[in-house]
Structure formats: structure tokens, C-alpha cells
Design an enzyme around this catalytic site. Structure first.
Site, mmCIF file in Angstrom:
data_model
loop_
_atom_site.group_PDB
_atom_site.id
_atom_site.type_symbol
_atom_site.label_atom_id
_atom_site.label_comp_id
_atom_site.label_asym_id
_atom_site.label_seq_id
_atom_site.Cartn_x
_atom_site.Cartn_y
_atom_site.Cartn_z
ATOM 1 C CB SER A 119 0.809 -2.397 3.768
ATOM 2 O OG SER A 119 1.409 -3.279 2.863
ATOM 3 C CG HIS A 140 -0.695 -0.546 8.316
ATOM 4 N ND1 HIS A 140 -1.467 0.069 7.362
ATOM 5 C CD2 HIS A 140 0.537 -0.660 7.763
ATOM 6 C CE1 HIS A 140 -0.748 0.307 6.290
ATOM 7 N NE2 HIS A 140 0.485 -0.111 6.512
ATOM 8 C CD GLU A 152 -5.183 1.305 8.172
ATOM 9 O OE1 GLU A 152 -4.136 0.886 7.627
ATOM 10 O OE2 GLU A 152 -6.172 1.641 7.515
ATOM 11 C CG ASN A 190 -1.847 1.009 1.918
ATOM 12 O OD1 ASN A 190 -1.261 2.034 1.544
ATOM 13 N ND2 ASN A 190 -1.307 0.156 2.755
#
Ligand code: CAA
Length: 298
Positions: A119, A140, A152, A190
Site C-alpha cells: 500500500s 494494489h 492501482e 493513500n
């Protein structure tokens, strides 16, 4: 052609990734050092498939095929020997991931693509311990993996166009929407999500509002399926803290400094759903909330 997928790590993300590939007809080797964890993962996958059967989105035959497509392994070397694509979903720890990728470079076929579900750890750093940087990439997935539509796809410094195109196309075969991004701290997901969660924790810490008030504002006001504090519990407060540290270190900007309340909660072992307590309290092994009064606004 990509047919054999090895998934490393059978925790929440690993079992969701194995489930999703197997459901779409790929042969999955699910690898974990713990036999117990593998057994638990297969039980979880079975339960999640049952949900889909009871909703009518999967037939009982498709459930059986999905389960048959997954073979558990505790022996790493054996589990990756046939891989066309490896998706690593081990604990979010840089040293551990670097060790795994070194081993993958030795034991996975030379032609295999090596993807990480990290992540926030740099794909470029992970790729640098292998001799196939062009074939290392970030894949991801979002939790819960069988439900969430995004992958992702993170290009490291050396990732080739060919590898990127293959991973984009495999993600589409899983009926997900892949989005290509570059390898900078937090990637896109993130970099945007964690500052929002951190700000929600600061809002609580400064006494602006209580847990339920903050979450209700974001749920009803912004149509988020979960408020940011519930989402933080769901992701894991330790994971949120680790990602904020990557952002803080990577950009050197104080705006990413983790809220002291988050640091204290993680230090106290209050990590969210997985420990039964975070901003809310939970019934064992479930994301169902038993509301905690501790953080009510006074
Ligand atoms: N496997 C299969 N299906 C599942 C599932 C699983 N593990 N979990 C939930 N579902 C299905 C349910 O069967 C249900 O299906 P229908 O819509 O067909 O009825 C649907 O998903 C909704 O589930 P629930 O009814 O149990 O509960 P809900 O409506 O409260 O939704 C949720 C739960 C999908 C988790 C929703 O609250 C949500 O979308 N939350 C936000 C999740 C999110 O933001 N995830 C990203 C986190 S960030 C991350 O993962 C990356 C990172 O790096 C930190």
C-alpha cells in the site's frame, strides 16, 4: 499467456486476491508459512463465496470451481515454481518484502511478472533487489478485494511498458478497473486517503466532534460508505500509521505528521477491527460495530 498466479500471504488481502483470481478462472497457488493461516484463509474464501451464492451473483457450481482453482502451499519454492504472475501480499514490512522479492527472483520462472500489493512501499526499491526490474510492478488491490473495483497499477522506475500493459489487461480480466500511476510515496490512493483519515483523527483529538459525529458528517455529507474513523479501524490503525510515516518521510512535509492520538492508540495495541478495538469496539472476528463511548465528545 498468464494462467498460473502465485499469491504470497493468506491474510485479508492475500485471501481476497486469491479468491478473485480463482473466481475468474486462473490457477492460484496460495502460499503462506503458516498452515493454520492457509486453512483459515480457505474457510474465509468459502464464506465469502457463500455470500455471493446467496446474493445470486455466483452459482454453487462456480463456487466449487473457484475453490478447486486454489492450491495451498507452505513450501515457497514449490508454490512459485510454475508462476506466470506472482502477487505478493505479505505483511507491510519493507525488510520482509525485500527478502521475499530476492527469493522470488531466484525461484520464480525467469519470465514471471513479480507484483506487490504494497500500500505504500516503493516499487522501485523492491525492484532493485531483483535482476528483473522491468518485470516488477505494483498491483494494489482494495479491501474487500472481491467487492472493490479498483486496482492501482504502480510503475516503478524500471517497469517496462509490456509488463504494465499485461497487468492492466489481467486486472480487466478480473472485472476490475486498473489505473496506472507512478511510484511516489503513497502512490495516489493513500496519498489522498491517509491525510483525510489523519485529519479526521486530529478533529477528534482537538475535541471538535466525537467519533460518530465525524463519521456521520462524512457518510451522509459526502456519501462515503464508511466514515473515515470506521474506515481507519477497518484498514488497521497500525497500517494507517505506517503509511503516514512513509508519506512524512518521503515528502519531508509536516502536513503528513501522524496525529499523536493515532500513535498512542497503535502503541497501546488498539489497532481497529483486527484487535476488536479502535475508534469503535467490535464483536470478535467481525467488522460489526459495538459503539465505544470512550471517544464521545464531552
Ligand atoms: N467478499 C465477497 N463479498 C463481500 C465481501 C467479501 N469479503 N465483503 C462484503 N461483500 C459484499 C456483500 O455480500 C454485499 O454484497 P451485495 O452488495 O451484493 O449485497 C456487499 O459486499 C456489501 O457488504 P455488506 O452488506 O456486508 O456491508 P456494507 O454494505 O456495509 O458494505 C463495504 C461493506 C463493502 C466494506 C463498504 O462499507 C465499503 O465499501 N467500505 C469502504 C471500503 C473501502 O474504502 N475500502 C478501501 C480501503 S483502503 C485499502 O484497502 C487500501 C489501502 O492501501 C489502505
Amino acid at each position: 499467456m498468464i494462467r498460473n498466479i502465485s499469491v504470497i500471504g493468506s491474510g485479508t488481502m492475500g485471501n481476497g486476491i486469491a479468491h478473485t483470481f480463482a473466481q475468474h478462472g486462473f490457477q492460484v497457488s496460495l502460499i503462506d508459512i503458516s498452515e493454520n493461516a492457509l486453512n483459515q484463509a480457505l474457510i474465509t474464501i468459502g464464506k465469502n463465496l457463500d455470500r455471493q451464492v446467496s446474493k445470486g451473483t455466483l452459482t454453487p457450481e462456480e463456487k466449487e470451481h473457484t475453490l478447486k482453482n486454489i492450491t495451498p502451499y507452505t513450501a515457497f519454492e514449490e508454490g512459485v515454481a510454475m508462476a506466470d504472475l506472482v502477487v505478493e501480499a505479505a505483511t507491510e514490512n519493507t525488510e520482509l518484502k525485500l527478502r521475499i522479492f530476492k527469493d522470488l527472483d531466484t525461484f520464480a520462472p525467469e519470465s514471471a511478472i513479480l507484483a506487490s500489493n504494497t500500500s505504500s512501499i516503493s516499487i522501485t526499491q523492491i525492484a532493485a533487489v531483483t535482476k528483473r526490474g522491468d518485470k516488477v510492478i505494483g498491483m494494489h488491490f482494495m479491501n474487500p478485494v472481491p467487492v472493490m473495483k479498483l486496482v492501482e497499477v504502480i510503475r516503478g522506475y524500471a517497469t517496462s511498458d509490456e509488463t504494465t500493459q499485461l497487468v492492466m489487461s489481467i486486472s480487466a480480466q478480473l472485472q476490475k478497473t486498473p489505473v496506472e500511476v507512478n511510484d511516489y510515496p503513497g502512490f495516489v490512493a493513500n496519498r489522498i486517503l491517509m491525510p483525510m483519515i489523519n485529519e479526521a483523527i486530529y478533529t477528534l483529538y482537538e475535541g471538535v466532534a466525537g467519533v460518530q459525529e465525524i463519521d456521520t458528517v462524512m457518510k451522509l455529507g459526502m456519501a462515503h460508505p464508511m466514515g473515515p474513523l470506521q474506515l481507519a479501524d477497518f484498514i488497521g490503525l497500525d497500517v494507517c500509521l505506517a503509511i503516514l510515516k512513509v508519506l512524512h518521510d518521503g515528502f519531508g512535509n509536516p502536513k503528513y505528521a501522524p496525529c499523536p492520538l493515532l500513535v498512542n492508540m497503535v502503541t497501546a495495541g488498539r489497532k481497529g477491527v483486527k484487535t476488536g478495538e479502535g475508534f469503535y469496539q467490535y464483536t470478535a472476528g467481525s467488522k460489526d460495530i459495538v459503539v465505544s463511548d470512550k471517544f464521545k465528545k464531552s
